[in-house]
Design a protein around this motif. Sequence first.
Motif, PDB file in Angstrom:
ATOM      1  N   LEU A  42       0.972  -1.781   3.658  1.00 41.42           N
ATOM      2  CA  LEU A  42      -0.406  -2.215   3.895  1.00 41.42           C
ATOM      3  C   LEU A  42      -1.375  -1.409   3.030  1.00 41.42           C
ATOM      4  N   CYS A  43      -1.162  -0.092   2.982  1.00 41.24           N
ATOM      5  CA  CYS A  43      -2.040   0.757   2.168  1.00 41.24           C
ATOM      6  C   CYS A  43      -1.977   0.350   0.705  1.00 41.24           C
ATOM      7  N   SER A 167       4.741  -4.689  -2.133  1.00 44.69           N
ATOM      8  CA  SER A 167       3.302  -4.717  -1.871  1.00 44.69           C
ATOM      9  C   SER A 167       2.545  -5.325  -3.044  1.00 44.69           C
TER      10      SER A 167
END
Length: 451
Positions: A42-43, A167
Amino acid sequence: MSVADSIAGVPPPSFVDPLIRAQEADAAYRKVLWRIMPFLMLCYVVSFIDRSNIGFAKLHFVSDLNFNDAIYGIGAGIFYVGYILFEVPSNMVLHKHGVRQTLLRIMVLWGLFSAGMAFMQTPTHFYVMRFLLGAAEAGMFPGMLLYLTYWVPLNRRARFNALFTASIPLAGMIGGPLSGAIMHAFDGVNGMHGWQWMFIIEGLPACALGVFAYFYLTDGPASSPWLTARQKQIISEDLAQPVTKRDHGPQSFLSALTNPKLYWLSGMGVAVLVSTGGVFFWLPTIIRQSGIDNVMTIGALSVIPFLIALVVQFMNARHSDQTGERRWHVAIPAFIAAIGWALLPSVQGNVTLSMLMLTLATAGTLGLTGPFWTLPSSFLTGKAAAGGIALLSTFAGIGSVFSPMLVGWLSSTTGSLAMGQYYFAGLMLMGGLSLLIGIKPQALADVGTSK
């Protein structure tokens, strides 16, 4: 085995059936995966959206602010000047002080600078804010790769690395439609352009995530209350094992600097980071040049290459871990990406074929990341791994400083992105060849496989 573990009833390794031990290890790493990986991903999704959303903002702010592709290319590239200046120091600080303090600093600062992009008015403002964003975000990517080495042994790491680097396509899948929707829906609200709202809305969540990271993450397995004593023991044993297999390889940063494999890897590192930037910075423009003008449609179409890349990334990393082979799992996707980039100019104007070539370039580039980022830690440990991974990423960042500037200048000069696309193709081809030439199979023969 510690006295505490003896009191807790944790059996020594020699007394545990190998099958039971393997099952316990699988359970331990599943717990690690579900505890830390979703948050790290998520980061980095937020991070990558914030660094690359200028690709969508460009569709409007270039004309709103009287910029051209050359100015845009300088701003896109200058991000990496700040990034590379602070990348190695940031990773060394993480190694010394832990991930919690490091992420708090990185994420709060980058969130503020990303949102501040909304208020730029001149090329100088653009360059300064991009530099500050790069400086703030420095150490995020190599820091997370280093952080995973504290938790996951080498023979399982490609899949963890691939999950983390997943990501990047996820950021593309989420960021494209989100950026397009914000720019469309908020254009004119309170007298501001849609791209200004996009920078604010997509930038500020990083500040909240940085604060949450400080309380949620732990600096390593030993300080994690959610692991049992037996699970900590298993992870500790597994992490120690590769050091024995590598005959206690370089442990200091200075010793890593003398290892030639690090420099051979740099060719591929430059290629993959430059090609990734090429996808994010220029994909919206390439789609528009194929005949699509609506920003929301461009955002929706941008999901396709990243969705395919996500699948390729996972499958390639899993097969690499199963076989223990790394070199060809990096080189073959690099060559596929080169083909995609090289053929893009010949299909400009055809939406279907342009999307196909973009998909090849994107899937090839991102598909190699899991196995590739496993390679440095196959011959570097301790401080050498901390500095070596950051240095490799820094070398790659140097190429990313100049590449957007070069591509932007070529586009402004020739009126076409073709020369830039040939440049990306050449880098990916040379990167794959440098890896195969400089990293021999026997150098990686000690990398185990995960059963």
